[in-house]
Design a protein around this motif. Structure first.
Motif, PDB file in Angstrom:
ATOM      1  N   PHE A 175      47.990  26.041  34.812  1.00  0.00           N
ATOM      2  CA  PHE A 175      47.234  26.373  35.729  1.00  0.00           C
ATOM      3  C   PHE A 175      48.210  26.918  36.714  1.00  0.00           C
ATOM      4  N   SER A 186      44.730  13.831  31.429  1.00  0.00           N
ATOM      5  CA  SER A 186      44.455  14.098  32.870  1.00  0.00           C
ATOM      6  C   SER A 186      45.143  13.049  33.619  1.00  0.00           C
ATOM      7  N   TYR A 209      49.225  11.970  35.180  1.00  0.00           N
ATOM      8  CA  TYR A 209      50.571  12.436  35.393  1.00  0.00           C
ATOM      9  C   TYR A 209      51.355  11.411  34.405  1.00  0.00           C
ATOM     10  N   ILE A 267      51.623  20.898  35.248  1.00  0.00           N
ATOM     11  CA  ILE A 267      51.216  20.876  36.606  1.00  0.00           C
ATOM     12  C   ILE A 267      52.013  21.270  37.534  1.00  0.00           C
ATOM     13  N   VAL A 279      51.574  21.018  43.605  1.00  0.00           N
ATOM     14  CA  VAL A 279      50.290  21.242  43.742  1.00  0.00           C
ATOM     15  C   VAL A 279      50.201  21.725  45.330  1.00  0.00           C
ATOM     16  N   SER A 280      49.073  22.260  45.761  1.00  0.00           N
ATOM     17  CA  SER A 280      48.949  22.707  47.115  1.00  0.00           C
ATOM     18  C   SER A 280      47.468  22.899  47.704  1.00  0.00           C
ATOM     19  N   GLY A 281      46.860  21.855  47.423  1.00  0.00           N
ATOM     20  CA  GLY A 281      45.458  21.829  47.921  1.00  0.00           C
ATOM     21  C   GLY A 281      45.409  21.377  49.266  1.00  0.00           C
ATOM     22  N   GLU A 318      42.408  27.203  42.561  1.00  0.00           N
ATOM     23  CA  GLU A 318      42.018  26.665  41.256  1.00  0.00           C
ATOM     24  C   GLU A 318      42.459  25.321  41.061  1.00  0.00           C
ATOM     25  N   THR A 319      41.724  24.579  40.320  1.00  0.00           N
ATOM     26  CA  THR A 319      42.112  23.315  39.860  1.00  0.00           C
ATOM     27  C   THR A 319      41.925  22.901  38.431  1.00  0.00           C
ATOM     28  N   TYR A 320      42.424  21.864  38.091  1.00  0.00           N
ATOM     29  CA  TYR A 320      42.305  21.302  36.564  1.00  0.00           C
ATOM     30  C   TYR A 320      41.377  20.067  36.858  1.00  0.00           C
ATOM     31  N   SER A 341      39.036  18.218  35.539  1.00  0.00           N
ATOM     32  CA  SER A 341      38.802  16.599  34.969  1.00  0.00           C
ATOM     33  C   SER A 341      39.934  15.830  35.787  1.00  0.00           C
ATOM     34  N   MET A 342      41.049  16.279  35.856  1.00  0.00           N
ATOM     35  CA  MET A 342      42.142  15.567  36.500  1.00  0.00           C
ATOM     36  C   MET A 342      41.943  15.470  38.086  1.00  0.00           C
ATOM     37  N   LYS A 367      39.630  12.690  38.866  1.00  0.00           N
ATOM     38  CA  LYS A 367      40.325  11.224  38.486  1.00  0.00           C
ATOM     39  C   LYS A 367      41.175  11.060  39.631  1.00  0.00           C
ATOM     40  N   VAL A 414      46.666  16.015  44.337  1.00  0.00           N
ATOM     41  CA  VAL A 414      45.650  16.330  43.517  1.00  0.00           C
ATOM     42  C   VAL A 414      45.800  17.460  42.895  1.00  0.00           C
ATOM     43  N   PRO A 415      45.644  17.738  41.585  1.00  0.00           N
ATOM     44  CA  PRO A 415      46.010  19.395  41.089  1.00  0.00           C
ATOM     45  C   PRO A 415      45.009  20.086  41.300  1.00  0.00           C
ATOM     46  N   ILE A 416      45.330  20.901  42.325  1.00  0.00           N
ATOM     47  CA  ILE A 416      44.858  22.086  42.976  1.00  0.00           C
ATOM     48  C   ILE A 416      45.795  22.752  43.607  1.00  0.00           C
ATOM     49  N   TRP A 417      45.594  24.235  43.090  1.00  0.00           N
ATOM     50  CA  TRP A 417      46.566  25.209  43.695  1.00  0.00           C
ATOM     51  C   TRP A 417      46.106  26.152  44.615  1.00  0.00           C
TER      52      TRP A 417
END
Lengths: 79, 139
Positions: free
Chosen positions: A6, A55, A57, A73, A76-78, B51-53, B55-56, B59, B120-123
């Motif tokens: 990703f 799913s 870590y 992974i 991350v940068s949400g 973008e994201t993963y 399902s993770m 969770k 949270v796995p978001i980019w």
């Protein structure tokens, strides 16, 4: 084993999913990280990167099983 | 009954969040909305791409909501993040909590967004006029 990528890691390997056959028995998260750094030196330039197994870590010493869903992974940068 | 909403969505609808957090036992509702800002280090941002993963991400969002319920007396928690391309001023994330009194929901709301950003796995990719950059990827 199949590995999902990703964000920037997807750009580094050039695809969102890769079958890695070089890693077989007794592979750990740490082995996968080292393999990726060897094959794609750009991984060493990242701030950090984690591996998720099914799913969640996963720490470096976690073993990877054939049927696990494994994902790289990057930072991350949400939000 | 507690209410919990954790979602990855295409578009954030900020007008729904009050109804989602409203609760007969809540006298306080606190909401944080993150939006696309026009400038990063004086450079003009055209858009952000998330973008994201998935399902993770779901969770992890769920774990954060459960942790908030454990830490504070909350009646409702919302964590929603958008994916895809978002233009300046568009909302990209909304989190919120409701509780009997305001102090719990204020504290919980800050915890929700800070923890979301940490794990949270978001980019996010910043799209500038002449280049694009994955945020936080490099030191």
């Amino acid at each position: 084993m199949k590995v999902l990528f990703f964000g920037i890691s997807k750009d580094i390997v050039g695809k969102s999913e890769m079958e890695i056959s070089d890693l077989t028995k007794k592979t750990t998260v740490n082995d996968l990280k080292n393999y990726l750094k060897d094959e794609f030196p750009e991984f060493s330039n990242l701030t950090s990167f984690a591996v998720a197994v099914n799913s969640e870590y996963a720490k470096d010493d976690v073993s990877l099983e054939r049927n696990d869903e494994i994902a790289v992974i990057p930072p991350v940068s949400g939000g | 009954m507690n209410k919990k909403i954790v979602e990855i969505v295409d578009t954030i609808n900020t007008s729904q969040v009050y109804a989602e957090l409203s609760h007969p036992h809540s006298g306080g509702i606190c909401v944080f909305v993150g939006a696309v800002r026009e400038f990063t280090n004086n450079e003009e941002v055209v858009a952000l791409e998330f973008e994201t993963y998935k399902s993770m991400a779901i969770k992890e969002l769920d774990k954060i909501a459960e942790e908030a319920f454990e830490k504070w007396q909350l009646n409702a928690v919302v964590l929603q993040h958008a994916v895809g391309a978002k233009k300046v001023e568009e909302p990209v994330v909304v989190v919120g909590a409701s509780s009997a009194h305001r102090s719990e929901c204020f504290e919980a709301c800050r915890f929700l967004i800070d923890t979301l950003k940490e794990r949270v796995p978001i980019w996010k990719k910043e799209i500038f006029k002449n280049k694009s950059v994955w945020v936080s990827a490099h030191p």
